[in-house]
Design a protein around this motif. Structure first.
Motif, mmCIF file in Angstrom:
data_model
loop_
_atom_site.group_PDB
_atom_site.id
_atom_site.type_symbol
_atom_site.label_atom_id
_atom_site.label_comp_id
_atom_site.label_asym_id
_atom_site.label_seq_id
_atom_site.Cartn_x
_atom_site.Cartn_y
_atom_site.Cartn_z
ATOM 1 N N PHE A 47 -7.772 3.122 -1.281
ATOM 2 C CA PHE A 47 -6.320 3.040 -1.104
ATOM 3 C C PHE A 47 -5.700 2.593 -2.416
ATOM 4 N N GLU A 85 -0.685 4.488 -0.624
ATOM 5 C CA GLU A 85 -1.491 5.665 -0.294
ATOM 6 C C GLU A 85 -2.853 5.206 0.214
ATOM 7 N N VAL A 86 -3.370 5.903 1.234
ATOM 8 C CA VAL A 86 -4.699 5.635 1.778
ATOM 9 C C VAL A 86 -5.439 6.963 1.879
ATOM 10 N N VAL A 108 0.850 -1.184 0.000
ATOM 11 C CA VAL A 108 0.000 0.000 0.000
ATOM 12 C C VAL A 108 0.890 1.240 0.000
#
Length: 462
Positions: free
Chosen positions: A91, A75-76, A73
């Motif tokens: 995300f 980016e959220v 991951v």
């Protein structure tokens, strides 16, 4: 409710006794008990199946967000409990490996298209080779036919030479006889010349005749030798022509049995490879294109989006965490705002009277003093007690001490100008009453009881 009505009855009875309308005897003293019994039999017992009531719960679906691809991951953007529109980014997963795979397949697709062109060129070349081989066969057949004709011509020339030799030999034989006869005649003439019986002119004529015959004999003998030479040459021509014919026949056989079979097999294989099609595209192109579509889909799936309007609950995902496309592991919980189910649990003995379309009134702890109208949407004809779980064990036998679990009834709340049904929070509780076609006279009692409950929510909110 029955206590409240009994208290009302006692108040009226006390008033009538006070103003001396009725005497306070034993009957009127016992009449409140009779009143409660009559209310129970006439109103409250029929009300249980004529206007059944039960607890209400608001359910909302929680979508377990599991990505279709695995990765880290990066980016959220989503925040817990913030309203999100459908398609909003929840995300993002690192797209570089999937982008590289898509680029690789894009290049492979272009290369495959070029290979298809090469396969078609090879197929055309193989077909041309078949045509050339067939042309070579026709030429070889023509050569074979010409060789056979040359053999026949050489044989005819040989037979003609043999015939000419026989004729020349016959001429030589005949001339030999004539020369012998002429020689005897010449010898006789020479013997008679001295005696004067033969003149000089006769002797000269005889000499000329024998000389002519000898000349003809020599010529005939030359013709015989020439005929021998012609026969020898004709025999050699026949041998050479037979060799050429045999070579031509062998070439035709080789072309038919080896070369033609081989080039036809090669042309067939090249044609199959070049024309292996699905629709209008070559199978190899379709295969790579499908792989490219899968890679592009995976690339798009690195951005996980909201499936509908809603919000995220229990947000714990952070950049740097690695997620996997594993269906038993949830990485984020998403609550759609437009998916609301309102259900009421009713006792089993009242189920037979409940039907879709019947009117319902609902009160919520969340909205004291309010009564909402609704309609029965459907009856859930199973509960947790009646579910058989997939298992290798024998199902538990029902016991005499088992509890009676109510059935659920799904409700459809009517539109309300003040409250959006979709805004009802999941887990909101209350009470609902279903007004069936039975014991209609008891409906008014249930309505009063429901309104008493919603006003009591101000006092007892728990």
């Amino acid at each position: 409710m029955i206590v409240f009505l009994t208290l009302c009855y006692i108040a009226v009875l006390a008033l009538l006794v006070r103003i001396r309308v009725i005497p306070l005897n034993l009957w009127w003293k016992l009449s409140p008990a009779v009143w409660m019994f009559v209310m129970l039999i006439v109103l409250f017992l029929p009300m249980q199946w004529g206007a059944p009531s039960g607890p209400v719960n608001v359910y909302k679906t929680v979508v377990e967000v599991v990505p279709n691809v695995s990765g880290e991951v990066i980016e959220v953007p989503a925040r817990g409990l913030e309203s999100l529109e459908q398609g909003a980014v929840l995300f993002r997963i690192d797209p570089e490996p999937y982008q590289a795979r898509a680029d690789e397949l894009q290049a492979q697709l272009a290369e495959t298209k070029q290979n298809v062109d090469r396969l078609r060129a090879s197929s055309d070349a193989a077909a041309a080779t078949v045509k050339n081989t067939l042309a070579e066969i026709e030429v070889a057949k023509a050569d074979e036919a010409a060789s056979i004709a040359a053999v026949e011509a050489a044989k005819a020339a040989l037979e003609e030479a043999k015939g000419n030799k026989q004729k020349a030999e016959a001429v030589v034989s005949d001339l030999g006889v004539q020369v012998a006869a002429a020689q005897r005649e010449y010898d006789r003439v020479l013997s008679l010349v001295p005696s004067g019986a033969i003149t000089e002119s006769e002797r000269d004529r005889t000499e000329i005749q024998i000389t002519s015959l000898k000349s003809q004999l020599n010529t005939a003998r030359v013709d015989v030798r020439v005929a021998d030479d012609v026969i020898a040459r004709a025999g050699a021509d026949v041998t050479a022509a037979n060799a050429v014919a045999a070579s031509s026949g062998l070439r035709v056989k080789q072309l038919f049995e080896a070369d033609l079979v081989r080039v036809r097999a090669e042309a067939r294989e090249a044609d199959l490879l070049a024309n292996s099609m699905i629709g209008d595209e070559h199978t190899s192109v379709v295969r790579v294109r499908s792989q490219l579509a899968k890679a592009q889909f995976d690339l798009e799936q690195t951005t996980v989006r909201a499936p509908s309007d809603g919000y995220v609950v229990g947000m714990s995902l952070r950049p740097g965490q690695r997620v996997a496309a594993f269906p038993v592991r949830t990485w984020m919980s998403f609550v759609p705002v437009d998916d609301v189910t309102v259900a009421v649990g009713i006792p089993q003995y009242t189920v037979r009277n409940v039907k879709p379309g019947q009117k319902v009134e609902v009160v919520f702890k969340l909205y004291p003093g309010r009564v909402f109208s609704a309609t029965v949407e459907k009856l859930m004809r199973i509960n947790e007690q009646g579910q058989l779980q997939p298992s290798g064990n024998v199902a538990t036998t029902p016991g005499v001490d088992q509890s009676t679990v109510p059935f659920g009834v799904r409700l459809r709340l009517d539109e309300n100008d003040d409250i959006d049904v979709a805004s009802l929070p999941g887990g909101a509780v209350g009470t609902a009453s279903i007004y069936t076609d039975q014991a209609r006279a008891t409906h008014i009692i249930r309505r009063v009881m429901l309104r008493m409950e919603t006003w009591m929510n101000y006092i007892i909110p728990w």
